[in-house]
Motif scaffolding. Structure first.
Motif, short mmCIF file in Angstrom:
data_model
loop_
_atom_site.label_atom_id
_atom_site.label_comp_id
_atom_site.label_asym_id
_atom_site.label_seq_id
_atom_site.Cartn_x
_atom_site.Cartn_y
_atom_site.Cartn_z
N THR A 37 -4.89 -1.48 0.07
CA THR A 37 -3.73 -1.62 0.96
C THR A 37 -2.55 -0.81 0.45
O THR A 37 -1.88 -0.11 1.22
N GLU A 38 -2.31 -0.87 -0.85
CA GLU A 38 -1.21 -0.11 -1.44
C GLU A 38 -1.48 1.40 -1.35
O GLU A 38 -0.57 2.19 -1.06
N ALA A 39 -2.73 1.80 -1.58
CA ALA A 39 -3.09 3.22 -1.49
C ALA A 39 -2.83 3.75 -0.09
O ALA A 39 -2.30 4.86 0.08
N LEU A 40 -3.18 2.97 0.93
CA LEU A 40 -2.94 3.41 2.31
C LEU A 40 -1.44 3.51 2.60
O LEU A 40 -1.01 4.40 3.34
N GLN A 41 -0.64 2.64 2.01
CA GLN A 41 0.81 2.73 2.18
C GLN A 41 1.34 4.02 1.54
O GLN A 41 2.21 4.68 2.11
N VAL A 42 0.81 4.37 0.37
CA VAL A 42 1.22 5.61 -0.30
C VAL A 42 0.84 6.81 0.57
O VAL A 42 1.64 7.73 0.76
N VAL A 43 -0.38 6.82 1.10
CA VAL A 43 -0.82 7.92 1.96
C VAL A 43 0.09 8.01 3.19
O VAL A 43 0.53 9.11 3.56
N HIS A 44 0.39 6.89 3.80
CA HIS A 44 1.27 6.89 4.98
C HIS A 44 2.62 7.51 4.64
O HIS A 44 3.14 8.33 5.39
N TYR A 45 3.18 7.14 3.48
CA TYR A 45 4.48 7.68 3.07
C TYR A 45 4.40 9.19 2.89
O TYR A 45 5.28 9.93 3.33
N ILE A 46 3.33 9.66 2.23
CA ILE A 46 3.17 11.11 2.02
C ILE A 46 3.04 11.83 3.35
O ILE A 46 3.65 12.88 3.57
N LEU A 47 2.26 11.28 4.27
CA LEU A 47 2.08 11.92 5.58
C LEU A 47 3.39 11.93 6.37
O LEU A 47 3.62 12.83 7.18
N THR A 48 4.24 10.95 6.14
CA THR A 48 5.51 10.84 6.86
C THR A 48 6.59 11.74 6.26
O THR A 48 7.33 12.39 7.00
#
Length: 124
Positions: A99-110
């Protein structure tokens, strides 16, 4: 200008949220290694065992890059299956809960950068 990102198969998500949903679908289908490439040539990888994930960000093909870390974690986890069939085990300190990894990916993509609160290891 914020970079645009596409999956290695040239699928371009319509938004960071759509990309995260696609990542979840891929993981649920057993595709545990996924790479995205940005319009500026950077690469972002998520390799999961369905519970934890390694998140790597590379500036170019030869770049050793950097990856998200979990400094408080101990032990290691198996079950990271690469696209070539290789099964890896990683120290939990080098991976994040999914869950945390997906949040990090989302932030990078944003934003194009890792979240300021996330711990990172520079492998360069």
């Amino acid at each position: 200008m914020i970079e645009s990102w596409a999956f290695a198969d040239d699928t371009a998500p319509t938004s960071p949220a759509a990309a995260i949903e696609m990542l979840r679908e891929r993981i649920n289908a057993g595709q545990l290694e996924t790479w995205l490439t940005s319009s500026s040539g950077r690469s972002l990888a998520l390799i999961s065992n369905t519970e934890r994930a390694m998140v790597m960000l590379l500036d170019s093909e030869d770049d050793p890059g950097e990856h998200a870390v979990d400094p408080g974690a101990s032990g290691s986890s198996k079950g990271f299956v690469l696209a070539n069939g290789q099964h890896d085990e990683y120290p939990d300190a080098d991976t994040l809960p999914l869950t945390e990894a997906l949040q990090v990916v989302h932030y990078i993509l944003t934003t194009g950068a890792p979240p300021p609160h996330a711990a990172w290891s520079i492998d360069r």
